[in-house]
Design an enzyme around this catalytic site. Sequence first.
Site, mmCIF file in Angstrom:
data_model
loop_
_atom_site.group_PDB
_atom_site.id
_atom_site.type_symbol
_atom_site.label_atom_id
_atom_site.label_comp_id
_atom_site.label_asym_id
_atom_site.label_seq_id
_atom_site.Cartn_x
_atom_site.Cartn_y
_atom_site.Cartn_z
ATOM 1 N N GLU A 35 0.727 -1.234 -0.054
ATOM 2 C CA GLU A 35 0.058 -0.080 -0.027
ATOM 3 C C GLU A 35 0.820 1.314 -0.126
ATOM 4 O OE1 GLU A 35 -3.044 -0.059 -1.048
ATOM 5 O OE2 GLU A 35 -3.651 -1.371 0.484
ATOM 6 N N HIS A 36 0.621 2.443 -0.855
ATOM 7 C CA HIS A 36 1.105 3.610 -1.086
ATOM 8 C C HIS A 36 2.507 3.592 -1.355
ATOM 9 C CE1 HIS A 36 -1.790 6.601 0.519
ATOM 10 N NE2 HIS A 36 -2.354 5.659 1.271
ATOM 11 N N ASP A 38 2.693 2.453 -4.880
ATOM 12 C CA ASP A 38 2.665 2.266 -6.254
ATOM 13 C C ASP A 38 3.367 3.752 -7.123
ATOM 14 O OD1 ASP A 38 0.495 3.824 -5.395
ATOM 15 O OD2 ASP A 38 -0.754 2.888 -7.366
ATOM 16 N N SER A 69 -25.584 8.737 -14.658
ATOM 17 C CA SER A 69 -24.989 7.917 -13.410
ATOM 18 C C SER A 69 -25.994 7.625 -12.395
ATOM 19 C CB SER A 69 -23.962 8.601 -12.603
ATOM 20 O OG SER A 69 -23.782 8.067 -11.249
ATOM 21 N N GLY A 123 -12.757 2.801 -1.109
ATOM 22 C CA GLY A 123 -11.654 1.947 -0.891
ATOM 23 C C GLY A 123 -11.334 0.873 -1.842
ATOM 24 N N LEU A 124 -12.430 0.751 -2.670
ATOM 25 C CA LEU A 124 -12.406 -0.419 -3.737
ATOM 26 C C LEU A 124 -12.240 0.113 -5.129
ATOM 27 C CD1 LEU A 124 -15.493 -2.639 -2.366
ATOM 28 C CD2 LEU A 124 -13.037 -2.556 -1.538
ATOM 29 N N SER A 125 -11.968 1.293 -5.181
ATOM 30 C CA SER A 125 -11.535 1.997 -6.505
ATOM 31 C C SER A 125 -12.676 2.259 -7.042
ATOM 32 C CB SER A 125 -10.438 1.211 -7.100
ATOM 33 O OG SER A 125 -9.879 2.236 -7.978
ATOM 34 N N SER A 127 -13.805 4.991 -8.556
ATOM 35 C CA SER A 127 -13.340 6.060 -9.758
ATOM 36 C C SER A 127 -12.477 5.177 -10.667
ATOM 37 C CB SER A 127 -12.440 7.201 -8.984
ATOM 38 O OG SER A 127 -11.515 6.520 -8.350
ATOM 39 N N ASP A 178 -4.522 1.095 -9.674
ATOM 40 C CA ASP A 178 -5.770 0.807 -9.701
ATOM 41 C C ASP A 178 -6.400 0.479 -10.947
ATOM 42 O OD1 ASP A 178 -5.811 1.146 -6.949
ATOM 43 O OD2 ASP A 178 -7.045 3.048 -6.736
HETATM 44 C C1 GLA Z 1 -5.247 4.980 -4.061
HETATM 45 C C2 GLA Z 1 -4.471 5.147 -5.380
HETATM 46 C C3 GLA Z 1 -3.595 4.080 -5.736
HETATM 47 C C4 GLA Z 1 -2.599 3.569 -4.607
HETATM 48 C C5 GLA Z 1 -3.577 3.348 -3.261
HETATM 49 C C6 GLA Z 1 -2.427 3.143 -2.248
HETATM 50 O O1 GLA Z 1 -6.118 3.792 -4.106
HETATM 51 O O2 GLA Z 1 -5.548 5.448 -6.337
HETATM 52 O O3 GLA Z 1 -2.664 4.732 -7.014
HETATM 53 O O4 GLA Z 1 -1.696 4.728 -4.296
HETATM 54 O O5 GLA Z 1 -4.409 4.459 -2.920
HETATM 55 O O6 GLA Z 1 -1.908 2.100 -2.193
#
Ligand code: GLA
Length: 390
Positions: A35-36, A38, A69, A123-125, A127, A178
């Site tokens: 995590e954090h 990339d 949407s 937190g599940l992306s 976007s 992501d």
């Molecule tokens: C978000 C960002 C990713 C990554 C994570 C943390 O999801 O979009 O690029 O940095 O946080 O790992």
Amino acid sequence: MEASATDAVEGFTRIFGSVASHRIVAPGRINLIGEHIDYCGGQVMPMAIDQHTTGLFRLNDKSVVRIYSDRFDDMATVIPHDVLTKKTGIWSDYAQGLLRESAHRSVAKGFDLLVRSTLGSGGLSSSSSFLAMLALANHFALSGEMIDPVDRGLRLQLALNCQRAENSFVGIPSGIMDPAAILLGGLIKLDCNTLKYTRLTPLPKAYCIIILDTGTPRTLAGSGYAKRVQEVRAIEALLGRELLGNGLANLDPQLLSKAKGKLPDLILKARLEHLVTEQQRVIQAADCLAVGNMSDLGTLMNESHYSLQSDYQVSSKELDAITTLSRRHAATAGSRMTGAGFGGCAISLCRRDQVTEHNRCVSEDYFNETGHTASLYTTDTAGPARIEAL
Ligand code: GLA
């Protein structure tokens, strides 16, 4: 067709006055570990999940893209080649940002899209899932091609477009993890420097991943995230070329104390500690997966959480509470926050046969401790974002 799918097809006709021709499905993602890191050249271990964004699509013979949407109950009309459009601070910025990434757009390549999502939880992306879906829609509108599931080159190129849209138009300095996870699918180890990736051994059948949604908003997710990226850039500048090599995450752990010695304050030292140790945990986690050692994988996930909590400081009271409660249960091998943090979701690696009991206990204890209602559910690995004819 299941009821909700029929419903969506009818909804499309009602909204746009024509019949949808294609469906696009873009998964969300969790990050097993890494995590954090990339955005500083690290290797990460994301997994596309079966919670997803769905889009119904049709070319519209116009030069505009119309997106409805369901989640925001809102219609956006985007003129893709209008480079003068300013961002508005709402969801449609993602669409405007992505569509302007396609340089060779010409007239009458517009499309209509109805978007629905089962990725409610932060937190599940959601976007990147939305961006990846738009990238597939746009690619089809421009080229007439339904992207091949194994065309890695094109998929990575679209992932980079999604990242650029978020970085330069929406204004969030996110990494590549992501969109790459969503466009490549499955459980992978991705090198964010080279974009090379390997597909990993799936979890043993006796184990599964539980998503633990804390039911709390991701306070500071935007500004806190940008602050961390700034801190990383400050560390890079202070360490200079000799120590930096190919990204902070790849710093040789034996050089960690020397590197810390060059940093003026405790906060930056702690941030660097996280980046370097997290990368080592990813490497060890891949070894654990290869031999099916879930107990050590769980320990690494716990350590990752502690490092994000105390050194990187991107966790929240609720994420700490829910992961602690999950770890107390016999079902759990390990538990950690996933994604950017500051609220939203955590994940636990659990024994499948004890999940019901685990979810019941953790939800109850979490409510008693925090007053928030959590939502806990199993997730499975999903394939990459795809477009199919209806
Ligand atoms: C978000 C960002 C990713 C990554 C994570 C943390 O999801 O979009 O690029 O940095 O946080 O790992």
